[in-house]
Design an enzyme around this catalytic site. Structure first.
Site, PDB file in Angstrom:
ATOM      1  CG  PHE A  65      11.043  81.188  59.440  1.00 54.22           C
ATOM      2  CD1 PHE A  65      10.924  79.951  60.050  1.00 54.22           C
ATOM      3  CD2 PHE A  65      12.312  81.676  59.179  1.00 54.22           C
ATOM      4  CE1 PHE A  65      12.052  79.220  60.406  1.00 54.22           C
ATOM      5  CE2 PHE A  65      13.436  80.960  59.529  1.00 54.22           C
ATOM      6  CZ  PHE A  65      13.307  79.719  60.143  1.00 54.22           C
ATOM      7  CB  CYS A  66       5.286  82.889  58.663  1.00 49.13           C
ATOM      8  SG  CYS A  66       3.531  82.919  59.004  1.00 49.13           S
ATOM      9  CB  SER A  67       4.482  87.081  56.294  1.00 45.01           C
ATOM     10  OG  SER A  67       5.350  87.540  57.299  1.00 45.01           O
ATOM     11  CB  ALA A  94       9.649  77.336  57.820  1.00 44.58           C
ATOM     12  N   GLY A 138       8.223  83.968  53.835  1.00 38.88           N
ATOM     13  CA  GLY A 138       8.226  83.032  52.722  1.00 38.88           C
ATOM     14  C   GLY A 138       7.453  83.548  51.524  1.00 38.88           C
TER      15      GLY A 138
END
Length: 587
Positions: free
Chosen positions: A322-324, A351, A326
């Site tokens: 998720f986010c960072s 994501a 990722g």
């Protein structure tokens, strides 16, 4: 934010044109949550103080003024339009009205009281001209974003709905409570301004309890390092997919964005679908951990994979980040590709993750050299970047939703904010180490992940095109932190086959999007052409949540089903604590 969208039609009854990516005015905690939570990298912080929100950089202001100075006829025409509209307002003949989603002026007094109606219409008229002048200036992308950021804060701050003696909700609260609302509001304001992030409280600190209301999916910590705890969730089906899923959460805020209240938990849904699920729970670092950098967190992902393979006996895992998280995961996969170990990962999901930072929104536009130096120097001195300071930055990116909405509720009306699980999670901030903060800034400032070898992970040059693992990429069409077009560009950077899912929701609602919501839809297409707009043209709309779609996609890559393990841990790794673990409680 990276790609300007079409503004609303500018009719007499339309709302004043807004920043192309601005959200509707605050209409409840769900809308606030969309704006509240965002890209954990936080490339700039509040190092330069609050005046930065109200004053654009000197060079930008000069170029904006020069652009308008070269168009005196346009400025004169806009001034004339404003004067004529204000004349109509004074005469009671103006047809200006707020947009349907603008909740600031929904009280009947705004339309029924002649003085309040005129105040509202004068504000709408001035705001409309402000946005039109910005359009007329025709600045380059970065200056345009900076001017709009400043204008949004100024225009929203000057709304008559924020004035205690003008807002009818404030006056009614004073009358109904005999003045008690004013004293309660003042106490709340003093308390909020005394502590970071110095914005109105969005949810009471005791509204929920982690481990009782949130993060309650059964499981246990089966591995722990100084950097993270690894949670294994207890299967609820007789058989499970052989391929285990390792979830990599953001590096700001706690992991339980993926394990909210029952019925709204991503983890709960995955487990009930027969998926073996492991979750990394990051430690909340302090000044002792200042040197933890991208390599530290990349090694942590590898350590988690090692532990999962040891427990399950499998030689491959799937990853969802998720986010960072990722960004770190993508760089780890590039390291595995460079070292010939990419076969350890069978599938990966990103994501709301931005890997290509070309024009990636307001935060990118605000990232001038002064801001970068101030941010990195501040975190270097303290050893970390405080999540509360970063929350302040994001609040002022969406002032109507995250500041003035709660200003009216908490201060003018003296009411407590409504309880909402996502906003509670958002307020449960963590720190980011100075080393990680510096690494994220360098990656974003150079847009390094778009160029093979421009960045490194664990000694290996990062080349995302060498990552041939199948990927499942999700984004939200209303996401202003990680614009969907920026997320989509990951499909062009990564090798292998990609499936791109575009939710109709924003940054967080595109994640916390359980099945059963009749309003939820997502868009998907069979191919991922280079142009995101072309993808959108060919995409079909599917009703419901993308969670079942992801489970189906992952299931096709998970091998056979096997009997669910009866005990958690194994092969020398024993249960250390019940979920949600201990690191999640670190303050």
């Amino acid at each position: 934010m990276a790609q300007p969208t079409t503004e609303p039609a500018r009719t007499a009854s339309a709302p004043p044109p807004q920043h192309p990516d601005a959200a509707p005015a605050a209409g409840g905690p769900e809308q606030a949550a969309e704006a509240a939570t965002g890209l954990d990298m936080l490339l700039v912080d509040a190092a330069r103080g609050p005046l930065r929100r109200l004053v654009p950089p000197a060079g930008t202001a000069l170029r904006f003024g020069s652009a308008l100075a070269r168009k005196p006829d346009v400025v004169a025409r806009r001034g004339g339009e404003l004067a004529r509209e204000l004349g109509k307002v004074v005469a009671g003949r103006s047809e200006l009205a707020p947009g349907k989603k603008d909740k600031r002026f929904t009280d009947p007094a705004w339309s029924g009281n002649p003085l309040l109606k005129r105040a509202m219409q004068a504000h709408l008229a001035a705001a409309r001209v402000a946005w039109e002048l910005i359009e007329d200036a025709d600045l380059d992308w970065q200056d345009d974003e900076r001017i709009r950021f400043t204008a949004t804060n100024l225009v929203d701050a000057l709304a008559p709905s924020n004035v205690p003696v003008v807002n009818p909700l404030s006056l009614k609260a004073v009358i109904d409570t005999g003045g008690a609302s004013a004293f309660k509001g003042l106490r709340r304001m003093v308390k909020d301004l005394a502590n970071p992030p110095r914005v109105p409280t969005m949810v009471e600190p005791d509204a929920f309890t982690v481990g009782e209301d949130l993060a309650v999916t059964p499981g246990a910590v089966v591995f722990r390092t100084d950097v993270f705890e690894l949670i294994q969730y207890r299967p609820t089906t007789e058989t499970v997919r052989a391929l285990p899923l390792v979830m990599v959460p953001p590096t700001i805020n706690k992991f339980y964005i993926a394990d909210m209240a029952p019925g709204r938990s991503i983890v709960e849904h995955y487990v009930s679908s027969g998926q073996q699920v492991f979750m990394m729970s990051w430690r909340n670092p302090d000044e002792r951990h200042a040197d933890w950098d991208l390599d530290t967190y990349g090694q942590a992902v590898l350590d988690a994979m090692d532990a999962v393979e040891r427990i399950t006996g499998q030689e491959q895992v799937a990853l969802q980040a998720f986010c960072s998280g990722g960004i770190i995961t993508a760089m780890v996969l590039a390291h595995l590709a460079a070292t010939g170990r990419q076969d350890r990962v069978r599938a990966v999901s990103y994501a709301v993750t931005v890997l290509d930072w070309d024009r990636a929104g307001t935060m990118s536009a605000l990232m001038d050299e002064e801001a970068v130096q101030a941010a990195t120097e501040r975190s270097r001195k303290k050893g970390y970047l405080d999540g509360a300071q970063l929350a302040e930055v994001f609040a002022w990116l969406r002032p109507n939703d995250l500041v003035w909405n709660y200003w009216v509720n908490n201060y003018l009306q003296g009411k407590p904010p409504p309880n909402f699980d996502i906003l509670f999670w958002n307020a449960d901030t963590t720190r980011m180490t100075a080393g990680l903060h510096r690494g994220f800034i360098e990656v974003a400032l150079k847009n390094a992940l778009t160029r093979p070898g421009a960045s490194r992970m664990l000694g290996s040059p990062v080349d995302l095109s060498a990552v041939t693992v199948d990927s499942y990429v999700t984004a939200g069409i209303a996401d202003h932190i990680c614009p969907w077009q920026s997320c989509y560009r990951s499909t062009q950077l990564l090798g292998g086959e990609s499936r791109f899912i575009l939710s109709t929701n924003g940054h967080i609602a595109s994640l916390v999007n359980p099945p059963g919501n009749p309003k939820s839809t997502f868009q998907v297409a069979e191919s991922t052409p280079p142009d995101p707009d072309r993808w959108l043209q060919q995409a079909e709309t599917v009703k419901g949540s993308w969670w079942p779609d992801f489970m189906s996609w992952l299931g096709n890559r998970s091998g056979e089903e096997i009997p669910a393990p009866r005990e958690l841990g194994g092969n020398g790794l024993e249960v250390l604590a019940e979920a949600p673990g201990t690191y999640v409680f670190d303050k």
